[in-house]
Structure formats: C-alpha cells, structure tokens
Design an enzyme around this catalytic site. Structure first.
Site, PDB file in Angstrom:
ATOM      1  N   TRP A 103       0.839  -1.205   0.000  1.00  0.00           N
ATOM      2  CA  TRP A 103       0.000   0.000   0.000  1.00  0.00           C
ATOM      3  C   TRP A 103       0.861   1.237   0.000  1.00  0.00           C
ATOM      4  O   TRP A 103       0.548   2.202  -0.712  1.00  0.00           O
ATOM      5  CB  TRP A 103      -0.970  -0.029   1.188  1.00  0.00           C
ATOM      6  N   ASP A 172      -2.094   6.140   6.223  1.00  0.00           N
ATOM      7  CA  ASP A 172      -3.094   5.175   5.759  1.00  0.00           C
ATOM      8  C   ASP A 172      -3.345   4.209   6.916  1.00  0.00           C
ATOM      9  O   ASP A 172      -2.498   3.394   7.247  1.00  0.00           O
ATOM     10  CB  ASP A 172      -2.542   4.436   4.533  1.00  0.00           C
ATOM     11  N   LYS A 196     -12.646  -2.660   6.737  1.00  0.00           N
ATOM     12  CA  LYS A 196     -11.950  -3.601   7.634  1.00  0.00           C
ATOM     13  C   LYS A 196     -12.389  -3.386   9.083  1.00  0.00           C
ATOM     14  O   LYS A 196     -12.919  -4.296   9.699  1.00  0.00           O
ATOM     15  CB  LYS A 196     -10.439  -3.436   7.503  1.00  0.00           C
TER      16      LYS A 196
HETATM   17  C1  LIG Z   1      -3.566  -0.707   4.294  1.00  0.00           C
HETATM   18  C2  LIG Z   1      -4.418  -0.598   3.069  1.00  0.00           C
HETATM   19  N1  LIG Z   1      -4.405   0.524   2.352  1.00  0.00           N
HETATM   20  C3  LIG Z   1      -5.159   0.671   1.248  1.00  0.00           C
HETATM   21  C4  LIG Z   1      -5.970  -0.340   0.793  1.00  0.00           C
HETATM   22  C5  LIG Z   1      -6.782  -0.147  -0.437  1.00  0.00           C
HETATM   23  O1  LIG Z   1      -8.085   0.120  -0.045  1.00  0.00           O
HETATM   24  P1  LIG Z   1      -9.281   0.260  -1.063  1.00  0.00           P
HETATM   25  O2  LIG Z   1      -9.556  -1.093  -1.596  1.00  0.00           O
HETATM   26  O3  LIG Z   1     -10.387   0.818  -0.203  1.00  0.00           O
HETATM   27  O4  LIG Z   1      -8.877   1.214  -2.131  1.00  0.00           O
HETATM   28  C6  LIG Z   1      -6.030  -1.536   1.507  1.00  0.00           C
HETATM   29  C7  LIG Z   1      -6.894  -2.629   1.039  1.00  0.00           C
HETATM   30  O5  LIG Z   1      -6.865  -3.748   1.473  1.00  0.00           O
HETATM   31  C8  LIG Z   1      -5.221  -1.666   2.666  1.00  0.00           C
HETATM   32  O6  LIG Z   1      -5.238  -2.814   3.365  1.00  0.00           O
END
Ligand SMILES: Cc1ncc(COP(=O)(O)O)c(C=O)c1O
Length: 361
Positions: A103, A172, A196
């Site tokens: 991420w 994030d 989550k």
């Molecule tokens: C830590 C983290 N950041 C970002 C994301 C991406 O999220 P989204 O699917 O809402 O774009 C995820 C998805 O699993 C994640 O675990």
C-alpha cells in the site's frame, strides 16, 4: 439460514453481529420514515442525524478537537493515494514516504505518476517487507511524512509512530483505524477504507487537520479537493448513505458496547497474544512478520508446505472458520482479527490449529 461462521476475512471483513441485526431490524422502515435507509434522501433530516452522529462519534472515540474535519469520501483508500499529493504536495516541495510494502508502494507510485517530488526515506523491501523500519530521519522541509500504519498483506504494524520534528504525518490506517488510541496531534491526516475496521466497502473515512485545507491549489478538480467535502459536511454530492449509516452503527458499538478505544485495544492485544503465543510454542506454524513488527490485526503465517496450507484453509472452513487464505501475492495463511472478531473466535481458531497440527505435524 446457514449458521454464521467465524469470519477472518481481510476486508470486507467481519462486522459486529449486533450492528447487522440492528440494520436488519430497521431496514424496511428507518426511524418511522416508512422508507429504508437505502431509499431516503441524503438531504433529509434523518440522514443528517446519521452523518452528524458518525462524525461526532469519530471525534469522541479518537479524542479529536475542532481542529479536525471528519469526511466520508468514495473511491476507497486507493483514491487517497492520488488525492494526497494532488492536494498537499505543490511543485517545489517534497514529501517523505516510508515504504512498508504494497500500500505504501502504491501511494508512492501515485505521487510519482503526477511528477511530484517524493523521497523514500526508508524501506523494508530488502527483507520482503517483513519488518517496520526503525531509527528513521526525516527531512525538516518535507510537506508531510506518509506512513501506512498496518500492512494488511505482510502482517506488519507500527507499534509506535516515529518522531517527525513537527512535520505532519499523513497515515493510511485502513486496516487498524479505531483498533487502539492514538496521539492524534501527530497527524495532519488519517484515512481508512472502511471495509476492515469500521464498516462496509464503498467509503473512506478521512480525518484532516483544518489548516491543511489552506494548502490545496485552486486547480485541483472539485471532486478531488478535500475542501469540497469539508465545506459541505461530505454532502457536496450524494454520499454512500448506507455505508455511512453502517459506520455510524459500528462506532456506536465501539463507544457503547465495547467502551472506547482503550478497551478495544486491550481486547485486540489479548486476541493477538493468544494467537502469536500459541504459534510461537510450535514448530508447525511460523509467523512471517519480524517479532517486533507483528500486526495485531492481520496475523500472517506459514505451515510446513503449500499443500498443507491449502488443506488447512479448506478444513478450517469446513469447521466454520473462514477467510484464512493469505493474500495471493504472498501465499501462506492469514487470520485478520479486526475489532469485530471476538476473543472467542480466536480461541476457536487456536483449538482448530492445535488439532490440525496434531493430525498433520
Ligand atoms: C492498508 C491498506 N491501504 C489501502 C488499501 C486499499 O483500499 P481500497 O480497496 O479501499 O482502495 C487496503 C486494502 O486492502 C489496505 O489494506
């Protein structure tokens, strides 16, 4: 109806049963309106109450004062990767990013795609992102420091956030928001895809320090500007009403049933201790994250072979324990033990793991 299972999915993930029941109970007639929450206007008094309560609860739970805005934005956490540099990284400035895998790597890429200046001040790529880098030095002139508090896939988490010399942290927190108390004054912005720890998919919870809104260039398109959402209480256009409503109920559960983030953190620690403690006492299960970087939310582990891992996931499901397959990019197994996953569920998992190891070890 089939019995509910113990749900260890990484996201969308388990929601508190009482929240699902409350949704079911009110689904056809929301607060005497004669309509479902999925049918009422986002400009109605009923929905205003929902969104205002979700904002108020977010602030109370995290201890946010009026310096912060709480926003609900569609596009997931992934859209934030691109909005952050668009809004907060003007030409001539640079931002510090820490690459703890997946991420953060994507967040860095989105900034670079826009031709922005990014300094990757630390990375754990050398060991396949199995640890959180320590003893970091940041640039005093950085616009912000970007971190990912918990890597959902690699199973790593910042136990403590690094000192950044007053440079605001943009974090994030998709997979650990509301799982523990925070010193919110360290952050310029916190964001989390809801699916989550706080709700269903379809909305990202974004918490922003108001003074950062002054940094936003006029040229950013309307729907990509945080100030658009802040000026209209996230109601500039139609928000994902149902998702916001579910978040409101999850936050109510956190406040009123669990009793706040200190209590939630203690429960989360008990769950993680039970699972890691058990695995550390075996040769059969091997946690993949470095011991000092282990996530309390996503417990990643390997068994002695891929075939055994497949069998483990299959047999677990047959026993009512779902979602234990590791992410396709890394393989192995993963138990996501977010807020709504009970200590009882983790206990059931450990019992199954004991039996499986006895039969296959
Ligand atoms: C830590 C983290 N950041 C970002 C994301 C991406 O999220 P989204 O699917 O809402 O774009 C995820 C998805 O699993 C994640 O675990």
């Amino acid at each position: 109806m089939a019995d509910r299972i113990y749900n260890f999915n990484p996201g969308p993930a388990a929601l508190p049963l009482s929240v699902l029941e409350e949704i079911r109970e009110n689904f056809l007639d929301f607060r005497g309106s004669g309509m479902s929450i999925a049918e009422i206007s986002h400009r109605s008094r009923e929905f205003d109450d929902v969104i205002n309560d979700a904002v108020a609860r977010t602030k109370r739970l995290l201890g946010l004062n009026d310096d912060f805005e709480v926003l609900f934005i569609q596009g997931g956490a992934s859209l934030q990767f691109c909005m952050i540099p668009m809004n907060f990284l003007p030409q001539g400035k640079s931002a510090d990013y820490v690459d703890t895998g997946t991420w953060s790597t994507k967040a860095i890429k989105e900034a670079e795609l826009q031709g922005k200046s990014v300094r990757v001040v630390a990375s754990s790529e050398d060991k396949n992102y199995c640890y959180i880098p320590q003893n970091l030095t940041f640039n005093d002139d950085a616009a912000f420091v970007h971190l990912t508090s918990n890597n959902t896939i690699k199973g790593t988490q910042w136990a403590e956030f690094p000192a950044t010399n007053d440079v605001p942290i943009i974090c994030d927190m998709s997979s650990d928001i509301m799982s523990r108390p925070l010193d919110v004054n360290r952050f310029g912005m916190m964001y989390a895809g809801a699916q989550k720890n706080v709700g269903p998919a379809g909305v990202c919870l974004v918490i922003i320090r108001k003074d950062l809104l002054d940094w936003i260039p006029d040229t950013v398109p309307t729907m990509l500007k945080y100030s658009t959402f802040a000026a209209k209480n996230s109601l500039y256009n139609t928000p994902p009403c149902f998702a916001v409503y579910t978040i409101q109920l999850v936050l109510k559960w956190l406040e009123e049933t669990i009793g706040g983030l200190e209590k939630m953190a203690a429960i989360n620690q008990d769950k993680a201790r039970l699972l890691y403690g058990f695995m550390d006492g075996t040769d059969f299960y091997r946690p993949t994250a470095a011991a000092d970087s282990r996530s309390l939310m996503n417990v990643t582990f390997r068994l002695p072979g891929e075939e055994l891992e497949q069998l483990f996931v299959q047999q677990a499901l047959a026993k009512g324990l779902g979602g234990l397959k590791g992410h396709r990019s890394v393989g192995g197994c993963r138990a996501s033990i977010y807020n709504a996953v009970s200590l009882e569920a983790v206990g059931a998992l450990v019992e199954f793991m004991k039996t499986f190891a006895r039969e296959h070890g």
